[in-house]
Enzyme design. Structure first.
Site, PDB file in Angstrom:
ATOM      1  N   CYS A  80       0.817  -1.218   0.000  1.00 54.60           N
ATOM      2  CA  CYS A  80       0.000   0.000   0.000  1.00 54.60           C
ATOM      3  C   CYS A  80       0.848   1.264   0.000  1.00 54.60           C
ATOM      4  CB  CYS A  80      -0.903   0.013   1.220  1.00 54.60           C
ATOM      5  SG  CYS A  80      -1.828  -1.507   1.381  1.00 54.60           S
ATOM      6  N   HIS A  82      -9.050   2.977  -2.441  1.00 52.17           N
ATOM      7  CA  HIS A  82      -7.634   2.789  -2.100  1.00 52.17           C
ATOM      8  C   HIS A  82      -7.003   1.828  -3.108  1.00 52.17           C
ATOM      9  CE1 HIS A  82      -3.981   1.800  -0.098  1.00 52.17           C
ATOM     10  NE2 HIS A  82      -4.425   0.837   0.687  1.00 52.17           N
ATOM     11  N   CYS A 131      -0.775   2.433   6.758  1.00 59.68           N
ATOM     12  CA  CYS A 131      -0.368   1.084   7.123  1.00 59.68           C
ATOM     13  C   CYS A 131      -0.042   0.307   5.856  1.00 59.68           C
ATOM     14  CB  CYS A 131      -1.449   0.382   7.939  1.00 59.68           C
ATOM     15  SG  CYS A 131      -3.015   0.196   7.088  1.00 59.68           S
TER      16      CYS A 131
END
Lengths: 403, 337
Positions: free
Chosen positions: A96, A349, A380
């Protein structure tokens, strides 16, 4: 050889509208690499003062680096965007935090003095490349219990986080999600999000070409009652739902970074100055807690405390993970300084692209809030990590002075 | 070719079904409050190796779609219409491989009329129309672009041509009328007769823009997005469009056509009857009404008898789509626009 470090500035950032992954999504037949190419093109279009040959690096992140996200994407995206053959590029994967790592990587190159101007960004077409596509986890992970098996399923790590922090209830998470949706809707209504969205022509054999101009995932009218009725797919009687987590999305981002010297020389606007950054590993089965130690590290390196931070752009992979961060630092769930325009729960996302979305928005917040001196972007990261980048507001009266 | 006893004799090749070009439409919100543009895609469901062509079904579908767009424009739902193609191809003209051999003159002119009617309907839309020429454009594809009010072209386009006279025909879906009125008879004849009779030379995107056929040349990387931005500018009046002034003086016009005729005679020894006829249509285009000109094109196609069919087999395959159509392989009767 004596060497002086260079100041690194964030010049400008853009992103595609984010789409829903899957056949019904607007990007289902649009190539992933094309998404990030549109972003690079937009940066070049917005900054005619930047000669293309001055771009000395293109770092593009993607979590799944195969197919149209493979083949040394940063290099090819540069060539396909019309950058000269002399501009090199490379690909990045830190799940991510891919785009965030692309930024800190090229920023470090700039800081070191190896280069002066770079493009960093990320793309994830989760419709074409679902997380985990083609992976081959080492059997030792299970055999030697290197990590808990749940660590590879992000939703399960979020449930694990609820176990760690029982005071973070599903109700708090749902309330947080409603706020995120409401704030994004308000930001859209005020026309704050749209200026940094790159319109993308969407290809579809049956529907023909279209043009994506707004995010597809937001559900502006979401209520607590609706969220309460959603399933908890990661655990029976669990807490994590599709409503209090970011979805599966397609999208891309890119930003322009430069040394302060080059920005001055070329007349590039300064959106933010890089202060410090930190990446820290945590137990993979509670990866959501990663931003906490990462932020502590970045603050420590900068000699600052959380009280010095006026605006926070936190990636909302899961509401529980954001709330765990806020609790740790003693910040209220609905604090106005946190994600003023909503977050990933509303916008979506697309994994490796999200880091630059946070930065682009923080730069806009800085413009609107010259009273705020420092801001942070944090997220995170799968397999148990967190990342945090601290930025200084160039519009602040004390900008550039020792704090 | 199957060995079954019920199969057609090998002297009469099987006629494949028409690969129909569909015309899906999506609404696009233009930047800067310029309104809603209906974006029509010419799409045959295949990749670039089977370029988009127009057969009878495709033309019928186009006409139907344009009819619906007209209603929406009149209802104030859309402020502009644009046509573009699937990746690498705008449209490469007519495909008659799907219809049985044309044996009567009437059949030859009927298809010409259907195309004219569909393109005229585009010209008559009550809102500004745009062609975003994203890829290869030939014959009827070019004529469709000419039927629009404004044109952008991608710098990546390697094949743009009116190759009809190379095949013994002439541009008969408006090309002999619209092109000379857009860029003047001299340049139009270069495109309509001189290039086709020079080993079927194609125009590059740069040349298309320099001739004034396209109003703007845009980079391929974000061609469609840029075209929409440009269209918004044209609609709101912030983008000025420069077109070459066409000298409509009768003497100048005629001498250009005389010169064009000489080129045809010199290159073909007078055998290129389609090209000679095309020169005369261009000559008449100075004063003809659209109806007169389109009818003359229909008649010309009927008269030419059409001994060759530029079916899909003559269309370029694969990018860069710059290869020349191959010469006709059969001598069956067909119109070949």
């Amino acid at each position: 050889m004596p060497r002086a470090l260079q100041d690194v500035v964030f010049v400008d950032g853009v992103r595609t509208p984010f789409g829903k992954a899957g056949e019904k999504g607007m990007y289902t037949q649009t190539r992933a690499d094309d998404l990030v190419i549109k972003c690079i093109r937009e940066l070049l279009r917005r900054h005619p003062e930047l000669p293309k040959e001055r771009v000395e690096e293109v770092a593009i992140a993607a979590t799944t680096q195969i197919g149209d996200q493979g083949l040394t994407l940063g290099r090819l995206a540069g060539l396909l965007s019309g950058l000269p053959a002399t501009t090199p590029g490379y690909s990045i994967d830190r799940m991510c935090a891919g785009a965030m790592t692309a930024v800190t990587n090229v920023a470090s190159s700039i800081g070191f003095g190896a280069i002066d101007v770079a493009i960093a960004g990320g793309v994830e077409h989760m419709g074409r490349h679902p997380m985990g596509e083609g992976i081959d986890p080492n059997p030792r992970i299970v055999a030697e219990r290197i990590v808990d098996e749940s660590a590879l399923v992000m939703g399960k790590t979020a449930e694990n986080l609820h176990d760690r922090f029982p005071h973070i209830t599903k109700e708090r998470c749902d309330a947080y999600a409603v706020t995120s949706q409401r704030r994004l809707a308000a930001a859209y209504a005020a026309g704050k999000v749209q200026p940094d969205l790159v319109p993308v022509a969407t290809r579809h054999v049956e529907r023909g070409w279209g043009l994506a101009t707004v995010d597809e995932p937001p559900r502006p009218g979401t209520t607590l009652e609706e969220l309460g009725a959603l399933k908890t797919p990661f655990r029976p009687h669990g807490n994590v739902t599709a409503g209090n987590a970011a979805g599966l999305n397609d999208g891309a981002t890119a930003c322009l970074l430069a040394s302060q010297t080059a920005a001055t020389e070329l007349g590039l606007p300064v959106g933010m100055r890089l202060v410090s950054y930190g990446f820290v590993g945590v137990e993979p089965e509670v990866m959501g807690i990663g931003p906490v130690p990462a932020t502590e590290k970045a603050l420590r390196q900068a000699g600052l405390t959380i009280d010095d931070i006026g605006i926070l752009e936190l990636n909302e992979a899961f509401a529980v993970q954001v709330i765990a961060f806020l609790d740790h630092f003693g910040i209220a769930d609905d604090d106005e300084r946190v994600n003023p325009w909503g977050g990933a729960i509303a916008t979506g996302h697309p994994l490796a692209s999200s880091g630059v979305r946070l930065m682009t928005q923080l730069a806009r917040h800085f413009e609107e809030h010259p009273d705020v001196r420092y801001g942070l972007t944090a997220m995170c990261i799968g397999i148990g990590m967190g990342g945090c980048v601290l930025w200084e507001n160039p519009h602040h009266a004390d900008y550039g002075k020792e704090s | 070719m199957t060995t079954s006893t019920t199969a057609a004799p090998s002297s009469a090749p099987a006629i494949p079904a028409e690969v129909v070009t569909h015309t899906p439409v999506q609404d696009v919100t233009l930047p800067g409050g310029a309104g809603t543009l209906a974006l029509l895609t010419l799409e045959n469901g295949h990749d670039h190796t089977r370029p988009t062509t127009f057969g009878p079904q495709g033309i019928a579908e186009l006409a139907e779609t344009v009819g619906r767009l007209r209603e929406r424009a009149e209802a104030g739902e859309i402020q502009a219409v644009a046509v573009t193609g699937k990746p690498f191809v705008f449209a490469v003209g007519a495909d008659l491989s799907g219809i049985p051999s044309v044996v009567e003159r009437r059949q030859a002119t009927e298809f010409a009329r259907a195309g004219h009617a569909a393109f005229a309907a585009i010209m008559d839309l009550p809102v500004p129309t745009f062609a975003f020429v994203n890829g290869a454009a030939m014959g009827g594809g070019v004529e469709l672009a000419l039927a629009c009010d404004h044109r952008s072209i991608s710098a990546g386009v390697a094949a743009f041509a009116l190759p009809e006279t190379f095949l013994g025909l002439l541009p008969g879906w408006g090309g002999c009328y619209l092109l000379p009125n857009l860029i003047g008879p001299a340049n139009a004849l270069k495109v309509i007769v001189e290039n086709p009779l020079s080993q079927n030379r194609m125009l590059t995107a740069k040349e298309v823009a320099a001739l004034g056929i396209a109003d703007v040349l845009l980079d391929p990387a974000d061609f469609l997005e840029d075209s929409l931005r440009w269209a918004a500018g044209v609609l709101s009046g912030t983008t000025s469009r420069q077109r070459p002034e066409v000298d409509r003086d009768a003497g100048v016009w005629d001498s250009a056509c005389d010169a064009g005729r000489k080129v045809v005679l010199a290159k073909s020894g007078g055998r290129a009857t389609g090209a000679l006829r095309a020169v005369e249509l261009v000559r008449a285009a100075r004063t003809a009404t659209r109806e007169e000109a389109f009818t003359a094109e229909d008649e010309a196609l009927g008269d030419l008898g059409v001994r060759c069919a530029p079916s899909s087999s003559s269309a370029p395959r694969g990018p860069p789509p710059g290869r020349r159509p191959s010469p006709p392989r059969t001598r069956r009767w067909a119109t070949s626009r």
